[in-house]
Design an enzyme around this catalytic site. Sequence first.
Site, mmCIF file in Angstrom:
data_model
loop_
_atom_site.group_PDB
_atom_site.id
_atom_site.type_symbol
_atom_site.label_atom_id
_atom_site.label_comp_id
_atom_site.label_asym_id
_atom_site.label_seq_id
_atom_site.Cartn_x
_atom_site.Cartn_y
_atom_site.Cartn_z
ATOM 1 N N THR A 153 48.402 10.858 -30.627
ATOM 2 C CA THR A 153 47.099 11.342 -30.181
ATOM 3 C C THR A 153 46.948 12.791 -30.601
ATOM 4 O O THR A 153 47.941 13.487 -30.804
ATOM 5 C CB THR A 153 46.966 11.261 -28.655
ATOM 6 N N GLY A 154 45.664 13.213 -30.758
ATOM 7 C CA GLY A 154 45.449 14.613 -31.130
ATOM 8 C C GLY A 154 44.325 14.714 -32.122
ATOM 9 O O GLY A 154 43.332 13.983 -32.003
ATOM 10 N N THR A 209 41.774 9.782 -26.665
ATOM 11 C CA THR A 209 42.623 8.662 -27.141
ATOM 12 C C THR A 209 43.562 8.251 -26.026
ATOM 13 O O THR A 209 44.028 9.083 -25.274
ATOM 14 C CB THR A 209 43.436 9.132 -28.361
ATOM 15 N N ARG A 266 32.809 7.890 -39.089
ATOM 16 C CA ARG A 266 34.105 8.575 -39.254
ATOM 17 C C ARG A 266 35.181 7.724 -38.615
ATOM 18 O O ARG A 266 35.034 7.235 -37.507
ATOM 19 C CB ARG A 266 34.056 9.955 -38.598
ATOM 20 N N ILE A 267 36.302 7.553 -39.318
ATOM 21 C CA ILE A 267 37.438 6.813 -38.765
ATOM 22 C C ILE A 267 38.595 7.799 -38.652
ATOM 23 O O ILE A 267 38.861 8.571 -39.568
ATOM 24 C CB ILE A 267 37.807 5.629 -39.672
ATOM 25 N N GLY A 268 39.297 7.719 -37.515
ATOM 26 C CA GLY A 268 40.384 8.671 -37.307
ATOM 27 C C GLY A 268 41.744 8.034 -37.511
ATOM 28 O O GLY A 268 41.874 7.017 -38.195
ATOM 29 N N ASP A 269 42.759 8.603 -36.868
ATOM 30 C CA ASP A 269 44.136 8.143 -37.105
ATOM 31 C C ASP A 269 44.465 6.873 -36.334
ATOM 32 O O ASP A 269 45.344 6.109 -36.723
ATOM 33 C CB ASP A 269 45.109 9.243 -36.663
ATOM 34 N N GLY A 298 42.820 13.753 -35.372
ATOM 35 C CA GLY A 298 43.061 12.610 -36.260
ATOM 36 C C GLY A 298 43.383 12.978 -37.677
ATOM 37 O O GLY A 298 44.321 12.449 -38.283
#
Lengths: 130, 200
Positions: free
Chosen positions: A51-52, A1, A29-32, A54
Amino acid sequence: TVGCVAVDNQGNLATATSTGGLVNKMVGRIGDTPIIGAGTYANSLCAVSATGRGESIMRATVARDVAALMEYKGFSLEEAAAYVVGECAPKGTAGLVAVSAKGEVTMQFNTTGMFRACATEDGYSEIAIW
Amino acid sequence: MGWAIALHGGAGDIPLNLPPERREPREAALRHCLDIGVRELENHPHFNAGKGSVLTSDGTVEMEACIMDGRTKKCGAVSGLTTVVNAISLARLVMEKTLHIYLAFDGAEAFAREQGVETTDKSHFVTSENIERLKQAKEANRVQVCISHNHVIKDNHKRTDLACYIFGKLCINSKIDYTQPIPKEPTKETTVADGDSQIG
């Protein structure tokens, strides 16, 4: 990210985050990152890019919580970011960069490291990993 | 008051002994991007965005991005992009040109074409480093943990007990000798490079 936050000298704030996501993630898949309030948030007080991991960042609504602590508890940017990264996101899962409308900068993380850099108008600049 | 900018290239379990040839290009990229901003970070293969994005389990790239204006709270987000060179630019167009906040997958790709943003072939985003990383991650997932002994079951593991067999978490080639008690094996801490985004 990757992410970036900025404030101009009228106090206007902006944030932007971009990612390829998690390695070996399931298709779809959708992250943060694209979730407003999780990986990315800005209001009149601060701009945050996280970042990190999600899933952990979404559960802790990291970016919005930093702004909310400033808004409702009167925390400074540094205090709010340190609290969220230190207390709200599990250890080893999150980092963030943030700026405030007053031009303050903070770069917090609870992982081993975070590729980061910042610069301010008064000439200060920093590049670091651990 | 004064202007300020801060940026990140990802947080993770970045090994302290990251070799110079992997650290220096990233530091140089951060310095370079400090002048230009987040879009340039997407063009650098060293960071997990745009070119250099990590791969899905199918070996494809699905990029996502988000942008927000603090003063107006206007924002834009995109997901599931496969051909857009700068996802953040598309997120900005969603913010500025639509009534919506979030476009994903085919809809987002169609909007990209409609807006004429730069697109390219899907292979552009894939790097050899990320192909290797996906292989590691899949290998890490294939390693089964024996729920009885809490040890990593490898194909050549020799002994196990009935519990493992019953629950099926059994090393494939092992033979069960019911007459022999299972010696207390020290569970070895095996670190498997799991390819996860240790370096953010």
